[in-house]
Design an enzyme around this catalytic site. Structure first.
Site, PDB file in Angstrom:
ATOM      1  N   HIS A  74      -6.379 -19.473   4.465  1.00  0.00           N
ATOM      2  CA  HIS A  74      -5.572 -20.104   3.282  1.00  0.00           C
ATOM      3  C   HIS A  74      -6.257 -21.269   2.577  1.00  0.00           C
ATOM      4  O   HIS A  74      -7.023 -21.808   3.358  1.00  0.00           O
ATOM      5  CB  HIS A  74      -4.359 -20.540   3.911  1.00  0.00           C
ATOM      6  CG  HIS A  74      -3.353 -20.598   2.720  1.00  0.00           C
ATOM      7  ND1 HIS A  74      -3.139 -21.926   2.007  1.00  0.00           N
ATOM      8  CD2 HIS A  74      -2.182 -19.735   2.139  1.00  0.00           C
ATOM      9  CE1 HIS A  74      -2.166 -21.809   1.122  1.00  0.00           C
ATOM     10  NE2 HIS A  74      -1.470 -20.615   1.024  1.00  0.00           N
ATOM     11  N   GLU A 115       0.517 -13.202   3.680  1.00  0.00           N
ATOM     12  CA  GLU A 115       0.407 -11.561   3.368  1.00  0.00           C
ATOM     13  C   GLU A 115       0.203 -10.821   4.681  1.00  0.00           C
ATOM     14  O   GLU A 115       0.701  -9.612   4.644  1.00  0.00           O
ATOM     15  CB  GLU A 115      -0.856 -11.472   2.398  1.00  0.00           C
ATOM     16  CG  GLU A 115      -0.414 -12.216   1.303  1.00  0.00           C
ATOM     17  CD  GLU A 115      -1.440 -11.739   0.143  1.00  0.00           C
ATOM     18  OE1 GLU A 115      -2.180 -11.212   0.292  1.00  0.00           O
ATOM     19  OE2 GLU A 115      -1.110 -12.378  -0.950  1.00  0.00           O
TER      20      GLU A 115
END
Ligand SMILES: CC(C)(COP(=O)(O)OP(=O)(O)OC[C@H]1O[C@@H](n2cnc3c(N)ncnc32)[C@H](O)[C@@H]1OP(=O)(O)O)[C@@H](O)C(=O)NCCC(=O)NCCS
Length: 384
Positions: A272, A325
């Site tokens: 991330h 996700e």
């Protein structure tokens, strides 16, 4: 003439991609990457997702506070009827759906027409109450448009919204054509609440730039959608699920990650840009996924552990953990959504964040108008 480079222009220096640059003040929310924490108006977003309805958190972001029970009821009564589409939008949807297979393309075209049909005035001319009406309606019609697009693209008849249901449950019903099991509706609702807003991402920034010009609300959300549609942003919860499909069995997980890293390819659903520790959304979604007794969930949990361990060995010090996700696709699949609707579903949630940001920006009278550092050839002096 010799080409010279202009090195003047005020000596402005900015980091690439404006990383770390604060361009405005906001009271809507924040992401604390080092702590693995994000909030909406000061309230732990994961906790809100776990405990509150879509409408309650929408109220928090749009109106400014969590509603008391009476307020929550009247907010639901206010927004539920807004899910119906105006006739000109209903009429044109089949033609848009015939031209594209992407529900987000349908949404951006339909929202533009919707804004004109609703007679949305430039925010510059509209009082706060009128802006709020537009903002709430934009959120409300989004699931209806996306569900209709999904069905029309499969030769099915769109389903009318049911104002008796909450937005999340009704969305799932309009997509799948059946009243969802409470567990599925709640899983989708929790996912939606957890992804309503997430810092000053590219689409939120875009929405605010357009809002700062005084444009109408439909123009702002369509611009945000344009930014969101790019592969570097809107993401693809489907891609992480595809990786799980490709791996198929836990024995293949380590070879998969080693092969990818060797070829310098990214593992979808890992890493991330802001979190330097675990993504709190993925932890919460893992918990929801584990509520389903399904081999896909078992595979995902085992693969996550192997990926994390192997990435720590191959990329030491990079803190590569599962992101939102990784489990989003698993949860949405368990709840009955088709992978084609994963990113559009993310968009249903994000519309709440965009419109809250548009409203906030609309209160600022200053246009967002930064500068670029000119690095091209210096113009030739004017002939005398
Ligand atoms: C999200 C993402 C773009 C953030 O990247 P970032 O924080 O800017 O990190 P960088 O691109 O600078 O990468 C830092 C290092 O970690 C590695 N890395 C980052 N994400 C990785 C991943 N998913 N798989 C393998 N390696 C990864 C990079 O190769 C790089 O290694 P290096 O220093 O040896 O070159 C990135 O993690 C990624 O591409 N993830 C996969 C796509 C995804 O899941 N997107 C959804 C995000 S919510």
């Amino acid at each position: 003439m010799t080409e010279r480079r202009n090195t003047m222009n005020g000596g402005i220096s900015v980091p690439r991609g404006l990383a770390g640059v604060a361009v405005t003040n906001t009271e809507i929310g924040d992401v604390r990457g080092d702590e693995g924490y994000y909030h909406y108006r000061g309230q732990d977003a994961v906790e809100l997702a776990r405990t509150r309805s879509f409408e309650e958190v929408w109220h928090l972001l749009a109106i400014g506070h969590l509603p008391a029970s009476r307020e929550a009821e009247s907010f639901r009564d206010r927004v539920a009827p807004l899910r119906s589409l105006p006739a000109p939008v209903v009429d044109v949807l089949p033609a848009i759906c015939a031209a594209t297979e992407d529900p987000l393309h349908v949404l951006r075209t339909a929202l533009s027409l919707w804004g004109s049909t609703m007679g949305l005035r430039p925010m510059y001319d509209a009082p706060e109450s009128e802006r709020l009406d537009g903002a709430l309606a934009a959120v409300a019609v989004t699931p209806t448009i996306l569900a209709a697009a999904h069905r029309l693209q499969r030769g099915l008849t769109p389903i009318e919204p049911d104002p008796q249901l909450g937005l999340a449950e009704d969305y799932l019903r309009m997509v799948t054509g059946r009243v969802p099991e409470p567990r599925d509706a709640r899983a989708v609702e929790t996912y939606l609440v957890s992804t309503m807003d997430h810092g000053f991402n590219a689409s939120t920034f875009t929405a605010r730039v357009v809002a700062s010009t005084g444009a109408d609300l439909a123009a702002c959300v369509v611009a945000a959608l344009g930014a969101f549609s790019g592969p570097r942003h809107g993401g693809a919860p489907g891609r992480a699920l595809e990786a799980l499909d490709e791996i198929g069995s836990v024995d293949h997980a380590e070879g998969y990650v080693r092969g990818h890293v060797l070829r310098d390819e990214r593992i979808m659903g890992f890493g991330h840009a802001v979190y330097r520790t675990r993504d709190p959304r993925s932890e919460m979604l893992r918990g929801i996924a584990q509520g389903y007794d399904h081999p896909l969930v078992d595979l995902a949990v085992q693969v996550e552990e192997i990926f994390e361990r192997t990435l720590a060995e191959l990329k030491p010090g990079r803190e590569l953990h599962a992101n939102v996700e990784f489990y989003a696709g698993v949860v949405m699949k368990m709840a009955g959504l088709d992978p084609a609707m994963f990113t559009p579903t993310f968009c249903v949630a994000r519309m709440v964040g965009w419109t809250a940001n548009i409203m906030e920006q609309g209160r600022d009278t200053k246009i967002i108008r930064p500068s670029a550092r000119y690095v091209g050839p210096i113009p030739a002096p004017a002939a005398t």
